[in-house]
Design a protein around this motif. Structure first.
Motif, PDB file in Angstrom:
ATOM      1  N   UNK A   1       1.729  -5.546  12.857  1.00 12.88           N
ATOM      2  CA  UNK A   1       1.923  -4.750  11.643  1.00 12.88           C
ATOM      3  C   UNK A   1       1.611  -5.574  10.397  1.00 12.88           C
ATOM      4  N   UNK A   2       2.078  -6.812  10.342  1.00 10.16           N
ATOM      5  CA  UNK A   2       1.840  -7.653   9.169  1.00 10.16           C
ATOM      6  C   UNK A   2       0.343  -7.871   8.949  1.00 10.16           C
ATOM      7  N   UNK A   3      -0.381  -8.147  10.018  1.00 11.25           N
ATOM      8  CA  UNK A   3      -1.820  -8.373   9.898  1.00 11.25           C
ATOM      9  C   UNK A   3      -2.535  -7.105   9.432  1.00 11.25           C
ATOM     10  N   UNK A   4      -2.213  -5.984  10.049  1.00  8.52           N
ATOM     11  CA  UNK A   4      -2.865  -4.726   9.697  1.00  8.52           C
ATOM     12  C   UNK A   4      -2.563  -4.325   8.249  1.00  8.52           C
ATOM     13  N   UNK A   5      -1.320  -4.460   7.843  1.00  8.01           N
ATOM     14  CA  UNK A   5      -0.942  -4.063   6.483  1.00  8.01           C
ATOM     15  C   UNK A   5      -1.569  -4.988   5.444  1.00  8.01           C
ATOM     16  N   UNK A   6      -1.801  -6.236   5.782  1.00 11.22           N
ATOM     17  CA  UNK A   6      -2.555  -7.128   4.891  1.00 11.22           C
ATOM     18  C   UNK A   6      -3.985  -6.648   4.756  1.00 11.22           C
ATOM     19  N   UNK A   7      -4.578  -6.244   5.878  1.00  9.46           N
ATOM     20  CA  UNK A   7      -5.953  -5.715   5.843  1.00  9.46           C
ATOM     21  C   UNK A   7      -6.031  -4.409   5.051  1.00  9.46           C
ATOM     22  N   UNK A   8      -4.944  -3.652   5.040  1.00  9.88           N
ATOM     23  CA  UNK A   8      -4.903  -2.409   4.280  1.00  9.88           C
ATOM     24  C   UNK A   8      -4.540  -2.666   2.817  1.00  9.88           C
ATOM     25  N   UNK A   9      -4.408  -3.912   2.429  1.00  8.27           N
ATOM     26  CA  UNK A   9      -4.206  -4.334   1.046  1.00  8.27           C
ATOM     27  C   UNK A   9      -2.885  -3.871   0.443  1.00  8.27           C
ATOM     28  N   UNK A  10      -1.821  -3.849   1.245  1.00  7.04           N
ATOM     29  CA  UNK A  10      -0.504  -3.603   0.687  1.00  7.04           C
ATOM     30  C   UNK A  10      -0.053  -4.870  -0.022  1.00  7.04           C
ATOM     31  N   UNK A  11       0.808  -4.716  -0.998  1.00  4.68           N
ATOM     32  CA  UNK A  11       1.340  -5.896  -1.687  1.00  4.68           C
ATOM     33  C   UNK A  11       2.215  -6.675  -0.715  1.00  4.68           C
ATOM     34  N   UNK A  12       2.490  -7.913  -1.056  1.00  8.88           N
ATOM     35  CA  UNK A  12       3.341  -8.744  -0.190  1.00  8.88           C
ATOM     36  C   UNK A  12       4.723  -8.117  -0.009  1.00  8.88           C
ATOM     37  N   UNK A  13       5.298  -7.591  -1.087  1.00  8.90           N
ATOM     38  CA  UNK A  13       6.635  -6.990  -1.006  1.00  8.90           C
ATOM     39  C   UNK A  13       6.620  -5.739  -0.123  1.00  8.90           C
ATOM     40  N   UNK A  14       5.585  -4.904  -0.275  1.00 12.07           N
ATOM     41  CA  UNK A  14       5.475  -3.703   0.560  1.00 12.07           C
ATOM     42  C   UNK A  14       5.279  -4.079   2.021  1.00 12.07           C
ATOM     43  N   UNK A  15       4.416  -5.050   2.260  1.00 12.92           N
ATOM     44  CA  UNK A  15       4.172  -5.495   3.635  1.00 12.92           C
ATOM     45  C   UNK A  15       5.449  -6.059   4.243  1.00 12.92           C
TER      46      UNK A  15
END
Length: 167
Positions: free
Chosen positions: A56-70
């Motif tokens: 999830x962390x890797x995918x959400x980084x690729x989806x450009x969520x902010x650090x706090x959202x991720x």
């Protein structure tokens, strides 16, 4: 006869000069998708909860969520996956759906239910029983669906505009 045309008496389509619009149609503009979705299924084992968090962390980084959202989303994934693994169905699934302004996190357990887990005397109260409270605190909405095939918990997390299609 020029090479870019075909005689009219031969069968088949006529050739078109390579520099015309018919030979090179205008490129289509790609409209970015309005949502992105990913789903993963693993055996329902507590040792694999960390795998779902890392995925999830890797995918959400690729989806450009902010650090706090991720970070909030990964915490929700971890809590829900831990519950799915603890309550012992044969598989657990994670489904992440990113839409305009919201990330939907659904975690489910499938298969035959395990016998209910009895609390152990060595269970640390700081480590058990707070998961859904955290999920509710971080989410704008939490829904529970339970049937003979398993249990799904859906948590919605408000997010700023993200670009899952940018990569």
């Amino acid at each position: 006869m020029p090479p870019d045309t075909a005689p009219s008496n031969l069968p088949g389509p006529s050739r078109v000069a390579p520099w015309t619009d018919a030979a090179f149609p205008a490129p289509r503009t790609r409209t970015p998708p309005r949502s992105a979705k990913a789903q993963f299924t693993l055996p329902a084992q507590e040792v694999l909860v960390g795998c779902l968090r890392r995925i999830a962390a890797d995918l959400l980084s690729r989806w450009h969520l902010s650090d706090a959202e991720r970070d909030a989303a990964v915490l929700i994934v971890g809590e829900l996956a831990a519950n799915a693994a603890l309550h012992g169905r044969s598989e657990m699934s994670l489904c992440l759906t990113l839409g305009p302004g919201a990330l939907r996190i659904a975690v489910g357990d499938h298969g035959d239910p395990a016998p209910p887990r009895e609390p152990c005397a060595t269970d640390d109260p700081d480590e058990h029983g707070r998961g859904l409270t955290l999920v509710h605190a971080l989410s704008t909405r939490v829904d529970l669906h339970h049937d003979d095939h398993g249990t799904w918990i859906l948590a919605c997390l408000a997010v700023a505009a993200a670009r899952p299609w940018a990569d």
